[in-house]
Write an enzyme that holds these catalytic residues in place. Structure first.
Site, PDB file in Angstrom:
ATOM      1  N   LYS A  76       0.852  -1.194   0.000  1.00 13.36           N
ATOM      2  CA  LYS A  76       0.000   0.000   0.000  1.00 13.36           C
ATOM      3  C   LYS A  76       0.885   1.240   0.000  1.00 13.36           C
ATOM      4  CE  LYS A  76      -3.925   2.184   2.394  1.00 13.36           C
ATOM      5  NZ  LYS A  76      -4.913   2.095   3.485  1.00 13.36           N
ATOM      6  N   SER A  83      -9.989   2.320   2.629  1.00 16.43           N
ATOM      7  CA  SER A  83      -9.062   3.009   1.771  1.00 16.43           C
ATOM      8  C   SER A  83      -8.073   2.095   1.045  1.00 16.43           C
ATOM      9  CB  SER A  83      -8.254   4.023   2.590  1.00 16.43           C
ATOM     10  OG  SER A  83      -7.434   3.359   3.542  1.00 16.43           O
ATOM     11  N   SER A 139     -10.421   0.155   6.860  1.00 12.67           N
ATOM     12  CA  SER A 139      -9.765   0.294   5.560  1.00 12.67           C
ATOM     13  C   SER A 139      -9.079  -0.953   5.033  1.00 12.67           C
ATOM     14  CB  SER A 139      -8.737   1.429   5.610  1.00 12.67           C
ATOM     15  OG  SER A 139      -9.394   2.671   5.514  1.00 12.67           O
TER      16      SER A 139
END
Lengths: 489, 478
Positions: free
Chosen positions: A80, A155, A179
């Site tokens: 990420k 997210s 998330s």
């Protein structure tokens, strides 16, 4: 040998150790899939093929030389874009850091590097991890592999989509209010938010420091456990990292579920927002666990409805302060031709941040202001305590808690962007877990109109191994997690 | 109308830890800009603070020294504001629960009275960097070497009633932190800084007037001047019918005045909240006991002991205990001088201080060691040399000629006590100055000194003064 994408992390790792195939072969295969398939998903912000192949070669040499091979040496992954990676752009999904090359590795990045693992690139995400749909990314929305018109959740949407489409064997995520779990649910994969303090936050760009926690996103619970073994551990550079012995998160995977008490919070079912098809899938999963020897207990989490308002005070308050460092002075976006200091600050931030980030900075700044602090921030901290007490009481009656991860399946891109409050409600089941600092995970438990449904399992503090045991036993008995979206098969 | 000033001070003492309060970077002063700022000091995305335990120990030492309660659990908070040399956009400080609670110090005033000044609190925080406005062609440079340096902010009660009291308090704290070896006290380098809160009220009025804060005055002299200027300014404002506005003012040493920096309306809302990146600072009894064990004798106690043990005046004892190194030097000297406390004090405060001062040296850097000075005092006490000759010996020692006995021997400075030698010199002087002798004998007593000087010169200063006086008086008698 081009079916690597149908293999689990455990299978790839075993093949590498047995030298059935090389890390370079596996890495090339995934880089090829990214090159040919990610155009449809937009799940990567940065792909690093040269670095990946160099790391793969080094891993092969390490395996060949038999020196210090770890369980996952040579396994590729997607990171990420919130984790700092030395020498590689770390954008956090924001224009603010569009050109930011991190000068250091996050602790998690270093763990992967030390283990000889291979980073394929950095995945797309909501800007500064603020969002539930990946639509707030400066680098464009991510498309859900199960339906390209739909969001992957957020997210950690890029990571979830990349794993669901099998263009990476696993990915990392971070979870402040859901998330990791919500995109895992919406994309039909397995994602864990560990106990607060289990995984170092050093080098993980902060959104809300008291809630943020990194974790793995993978196809199976077993894979998630293996990856968590690499990610977790005490870090002297993170004061909130908990000092505990290193543990093997996979140690209980094969334990039978006989005698397990599964708590079903009555507040989680029958609310207006819950899609009945999601509710039905969760109940069916509960029944499956019963057939595996578990028993169900009704528990109550009476303050769970307060979790969203409490979260939307605490998280923005912390973010308003955490994001102050992005001021155009030392790194990141700087506006053109600033007239003076104030202009430099205002325009750099005004132009560098997107709308959702600015909204949360404004909310947080307001909540911390003199005269409002007690009414908002302190009150939210009290609610947080109540929520934690609710869980403590529930865990007196059960070993794990079961419920939906998200009230609905993946929604359409653009469907909720004009209505932030509705968007915030998609995290109703996940937020309380962060407020209480508990571990939680989402695993696939069915489909509704071709879209995956996520099952949330919540554990006691540092009881990840038990949670993973339940998930793994469920996945041994079901095949939801093995399904692939047709265009990516 | 009689006015009474009310003054409180906020002192920032830079703690002399090796590394910064939340990072491993060095705190050394004077390096090239931005060479001592690591990723944490730069506020890079993703970095986290880790508390330096040594800074905590130092704060505890200060707390114990002022008789304050050390909080068993104190909290770091974020003070949020934007400034280019504040890398994170917030300063990590302590707000609601500081590590050191209420305590007090006793200050010695010029008239010898002692006054107790309350210390409201002392808390740990990090320093910011520096903005450099010269040499950048209309732009500003940022040096973050200082960012993250540990500070102890010491907040006094508004207990002082004059600039003199404020300075006495400031000097007391200055001596204390240096005694504790927690701050080098270097005001030029900004290691010890002061903000003063000043208000005035009519004498007898139970309510304080509106206060102004004077920022960052960096020498004892300027603090005194700034406070005095501010007191006069406020009195003028009120006496001419105006009202003092609460504001922050800046002292300009060139113009000797204070100027408005920002008004109350412009004051920042710092949006303090507990820093979620740091755990509460837990100080257990064992740690407090360990720090207490390591405390040195404190200035006030030492001053009183000096007065009792060495029979010194309050003034002498005060000067000698103002610095721990000086007091150590003095005590070592006395030990080497068989307990000649007063004589040793005179030498330490007199010639030694003058030489150090002239060459800008620290006491720890003196070429004359306490053992040497102690030996010199012994030679005076046992009348091997006179006080006047001792000054010469001291200078020779200072210049590296070794211990006093060697110097005395090498230069033949031993005092002459041979009566015959002195009488011979007296006879020669009397023969050479018949006119002065006649005047003296006709009653001009003042000329006695002239004869002493002449004889002493003839004997190159080595005659025993007492002996010379007695013999001379005898011979000169008509």
């Amino acid at each position: 040998m081009s079916k690597f994408h149908t293999m689990t992390v455990a299978r790839i790792a075993a093949g590498l150790r047995r030298r059935e195939f090389s890390s370079v072969e596996v890495t090339r295969s995934f880089l090829d899939r990214i090159a040919s398939l990610d155009g449809r998903l937009n799940s990567f912000i940065t792909v690093t093929p040269e670095l990946a192949l160099a790391a793969a070669k080094a891993a092969d040499a390490r395996i060949g030389g038999g020196e210090a091979v770890t369980a996952l040496t040579g396994v590729p992954y997607a990171h990420k874009d919130i984790f700092c990676t030395k020498g590689v752009r770390t954008s956090c999904g924001s224009r603010m850091l569009e050109n930011f090359i991190a000068p250091y590795d996050a602790t998690v990045t270093r763990h992967f590097r030390d283990a000889g693992m291979v980073m394929l690139g950095k995945t797309n995400m909501d800007e500064f991890a603020m969002g539930s749909s990946n639509e707030t990314s400066y680098f464009g929305p991510v498309h859900n592999p199960w339906d390209l018109q739909r969001v992957p959740g957020g997210s950690s949407g890029g990571s979830a989509a990349a794993v669901a489409a099998r263009i990476s064997p696993f990915a990392t995520g971070t979870d402040t209010g859901g998330s990791i779990r919500q995109p895992a649910a919406l994309c039909g994969i397995t994602g864990i938010k560990p106990t607060y303090g289990a995984v170092s936050r050093f080098g993980m760009i902060a959104f809300a420091s008291s809630l943020d926690q990194g974790g793995p996103m993978a196809v199976t619970a077993e894979d998630a456990a293996l990856v968590l073994n690499v990610m977790a551990g005490n870090d002297p550079r993170d004061s909130t990292s908990v000092e505990r012995e290193k543990e093997d998160y996979a140690r209980l995977l094969d334990a039978p579920l006989r005698g397990l008490r599964v708590g079903m919070p009555k507040e989680y079912f029958g609310s207006d927002g819950l899609d009945p098809r999601v509710g039905a899938a969760v109940h069916a999963a509960a029944a499956e666990l019963v057939s595996l020897g578990a028993s169900l207990v009704e528990v109550s989490l009476p303050n769970s409805e307060l979790s969203i308002p409490a979260y939307y005070v605490v998280a923005p308050a912390e973010c308003s302060s955490n994001l102050s460092r992005f001021d155009g002075v030392r790194y990141g976006y700087r506006c053109k031709e600033p007239r003076d200091l104030m202009d430099l600050f205002c325009r750099s931030r005004g132009e560098g941040f997107g709308a959702e980030v600015k909204r949360r900075i404004m909310i947080g700044t307001y909540a911390l202001s003199a005269g409002y602090y007690d009414a908002y921030y302190l009150q939210a901290l009290k609610v947080r305590r109540l929520i934690r007490n609710d869980f403590d009481a529930a865990f007196n009656q059960c070993d794990v808690i079961l419920g939906p991860t998200s009230p609905t399946t993946a929604f359409r891109i653009g469907e909720k962007t004009d209505d932030p409050v509705t968007m915030y409600l998609s995290d109703i089941y996940t937020i309380a877990v962060n407020l209480a600092g508990l571990p939680g995970m989402s695993i696939p438990c069915g489909f509704a109109d071709g879209l995956p449904v996520g099952l949330q399992i919540i554990g006691r503090h540092f009881d990840e191994a038990r949670m993973l045991n339940v998930a793994h036993q469920y996945q041994q008995a079901t095949d939801w997690h093995t399904r692939l979206p047709a265009p990516f098969a | 109308m009689s006015w009474e000033p009310v003054i409180g001070l906020e002192i920032h003492a830079q703690l002399q830890t090796k590394s910064k309060i939340f990072s491993g970077a060095s705190t050394a002063f004077g390096s090239e800009p931005n060479t001592q700022a690591c990723i944490i000091d730069l506020g890079m995305p993703g970095v986290l603070p880790v508390l330096n335990r040594e800074a905590v120990r130092m704060a505890i030492a200060f707390g114990l020294a002022i008789g304050a309660r050390v909080a068993p659990r104190s909290i770091f908070a974020r003070k949020n504001y934007f400034y280019p040399d504040l890398p994170k956009g917030y300063q990590i400080s302590q707000y609601e629960i500081p590590i050191v609670g209420k305590g007090s110090v006793r200050i010695l005033l010029d008239d010898g009275t002692v006054k107790e000044i309350g210390v409201t609190r002392a808390h740990l925080e990090e320093d910011a960097g520096k903005s450099l406005h010269e040499d950048f062609h209309g732009m500003s440079g940022i040096d973050l070497n200082r960012a993250g340096t540990p500070l102890l902010e010491i907040v006094s009660e508004p207990d002082m009633r004059s600039a003199k009291e404020a300075i006495a308090y400031m000097k007391t704290i200055h001596a204390l932190v240096r005694y504790l070896r927690i701050c080098d006290g270097n005001m030029q380098e900004g290691s010890f800084r002061c903000d003063a809160n000043v208000s005035v009220r009519r004498r007898g009025d139970p309510i304080f007037g509106t206060r102004c804060e004077i920022k960052n005055v960096n020498s004892f002299r300027f603090v005194e001047r700034a406070i005095n200027f501010e007191i006069e300014r406020q009195i003028d404002v009120i006496e001419s019918g105006g009202r003092v506005d609460q504001e922050t003012r800046l002292y300009d040493p060139d113009g000797n005045e204070t100027r408005t920096m920002r008004s109350k309306e412009e004051a920042n809302d710092y949006r303090y909240f507990p820093d979620p990146d740091l755990l509460p600072v837990v100080v257990d009894d064992a740690l407090v006991a360990a720090v207490r064990e390591s405390l040195p004798e404190l200035p006030e106690a030492r001053r009183e002991r000096f007065m009792a043990q060495y029979a010194l005046s309050a003034y002498d004892a005060g000067v000698l205990t103002a610095g721990r190194e000086l007091a150590d030097y003095y005590e070592s000297t006395v030990a080497a001088a068989n307990g000649e406390g007063k004589l040793a004090a005179n030498w330490v405060m007199g010639d030694l201080a003058a030489f150090l001062n002239r060459e800008g040296r620290e006491i720890t850097d003196s070429p004359v060691t306490p053992a040497m000075l102690g030996a010199l005092v012994n030679r005076i006490a046992d009348q091997t040399i006179s006080g006047t000759i001792a000054k010469k010996v001291f200078e020779l020692m200072w210049n590296g000629e070794g211990d006093p006995d060697a110097v005395i021997a090498r230069h033949g400075l031993k005092q002459v006590t041979d009566t015959g030698a002195i009488e011979k010199a007296i006879a020669e002087v009397m023969a050479a100055n018949p006119q002065q002798l006649a005047q003296y004998r006709s009653g001009k007593d003042k000329l006695f000194g002239f004869f002493v000087g002449q004889v002493m010169r003839k004997m190159q200063g080595k005659a025993s003064p007492e002996q010379l006086n007695a013999l001379l008086r005898d011979k000169l008698a008509p």
